[in-house]
Design a protein around this motif. Structure first.
Motif, mmCIF file in Angstrom:
data_model
loop_
_atom_site.group_PDB
_atom_site.id
_atom_site.type_symbol
_atom_site.label_atom_id
_atom_site.label_comp_id
_atom_site.label_asym_id
_atom_site.label_seq_id
_atom_site.Cartn_x
_atom_site.Cartn_y
_atom_site.Cartn_z
ATOM 1 N N ARG A 17 34.478 39.840 42.517
ATOM 2 C CA ARG A 17 34.428 40.425 41.160
ATOM 3 C C ARG A 17 34.895 41.885 41.183
ATOM 4 O O ARG A 17 34.246 42.754 40.624
ATOM 5 C CB ARG A 17 33.011 40.306 40.606
ATOM 6 N N TYR A 21 38.537 46.602 35.288
ATOM 7 C CA TYR A 21 38.268 46.094 33.941
ATOM 8 C C TYR A 21 36.992 45.256 33.910
ATOM 9 O O TYR A 21 36.689 44.522 34.858
ATOM 10 C CB TYR A 21 39.448 45.263 33.442
ATOM 11 N N ASP A 22 36.285 45.355 32.806
ATOM 12 C CA ASP A 22 35.031 44.608 32.635
ATOM 13 C C ASP A 22 35.237 43.110 32.824
ATOM 14 O O ASP A 22 34.412 42.440 33.446
ATOM 15 C CB ASP A 22 34.412 44.877 31.265
ATOM 16 N N HIS A 23 36.335 42.572 32.303
ATOM 17 C CA HIS A 23 36.569 41.125 32.419
ATOM 18 C C HIS A 23 36.782 40.706 33.869
ATOM 19 O O HIS A 23 36.455 39.580 34.242
ATOM 20 C CB HIS A 23 37.722 40.661 31.509
ATOM 21 N N GLU A 24 37.300 41.592 34.702
ATOM 22 C CA GLU A 24 37.463 41.254 36.121
ATOM 23 C C GLU A 24 36.098 41.134 36.793
ATOM 24 O O GLU A 24 35.892 40.271 37.650
ATOM 25 C CB GLU A 24 38.294 42.315 36.844
ATOM 26 N N ARG A 25 35.193 42.002 36.410
ATOM 27 C CA ARG A 25 33.835 41.952 36.956
ATOM 28 C C ARG A 25 33.091 40.722 36.433
ATOM 29 O O ARG A 25 32.357 40.072 37.156
ATOM 30 C CB ARG A 25 33.060 43.220 36.593
ATOM 31 N N ALA A 26 33.267 40.416 35.147
ATOM 32 C CA ALA A 26 32.543 39.301 34.535
ATOM 33 C C ALA A 26 33.094 37.948 34.989
ATOM 34 O O ALA A 26 32.322 37.055 35.372
ATOM 35 C CB ALA A 26 32.616 39.406 33.012
ATOM 36 N N ASP A 27 34.409 37.802 34.975
ATOM 37 C CA ASP A 27 35.024 36.511 35.275
ATOM 38 C C ASP A 27 35.285 36.307 36.762
ATOM 39 O O ASP A 27 35.256 35.188 37.249
ATOM 40 C CB ASP A 27 36.347 36.358 34.517
ATOM 41 N N GLN A 29 37.703 36.592 40.348
ATOM 42 C CA GLN A 29 38.977 35.980 40.722
ATOM 43 C C GLN A 29 39.026 35.827 42.230
ATOM 44 O O GLN A 29 38.187 36.368 42.954
ATOM 45 C CB GLN A 29 40.144 36.823 40.232
ATOM 46 N N PRO A 105 45.433 41.727 36.666
ATOM 47 C CA PRO A 105 45.717 41.724 35.232
ATOM 48 C C PRO A 105 46.974 42.528 34.893
ATOM 49 O O PRO A 105 46.910 43.638 34.374
ATOM 50 C CB PRO A 105 44.449 42.338 34.636
#
Length: 131
Positions: A17, A21-27, A29, A105
């Motif tokens: 994680r 970006y917040d979405h990288e931490r949340a989602d 990869q 991203p």
């Protein structure tokens, strides 16, 4: 200091994680890690005993724990943490770590983004690493 002997571990893929970006931490990869350890392997070759070398299976598990562990913003930081982990074994005199982030991203078509660090026992700040 150059060493002729190396152990390579390539393509270790681990979910993490990391990112700014917040979405990288949340989602999260997948990250792919390549390692190249520099060390003397003559003793292991002579003894034919895994205790006389770096157990690459155990190292892979330690590296995977770093990647799956505490998130960082930059893959540069992640690469540094992996290098420090590899240098915990005093037989390892140098390490090259490449962290691939193929799902970064970026709103363009690309194959991969990667950061490579080279560390040795003589890298400033790493001289005192012990097993």
């Amino acid at each position: 200091m150059d060493f002729l002997d190396e152990i390579s571990l390539t393509g270790l893929t681990v979910f993490g994680r990391h990112g700014v970006y917040d979405h990288e931490r949340a989602d999260g990869q997948e990250f792919t890690i390549d390692l190249r350890l520099r060390l003397a392997l003559d003793q292991a070759a002579a003894s034919d005993d895994v205790r006389d070398t770096v157990h690459y299976g155990e190292l892979a598990e330690k590296v995977a724990a770093v990647v799956a562990g505490e998130p960082v913003n930059l893959i540069e930081t992640l690469a540094e943490r992996i290098a420090v982990t590899a240098l915990e074994d005093l037989r390892v005199q140098g390490v090259t770590v490449t962290v691939h982030k193929p799902h970064a991203p970026i709103p363009l078509t690309f194959t991969d983004v990667a950061v490579t660090v080279h560390r040795t026992r003589t890298t400033p700040g790493l001289e005192d690493i012990t097993a």
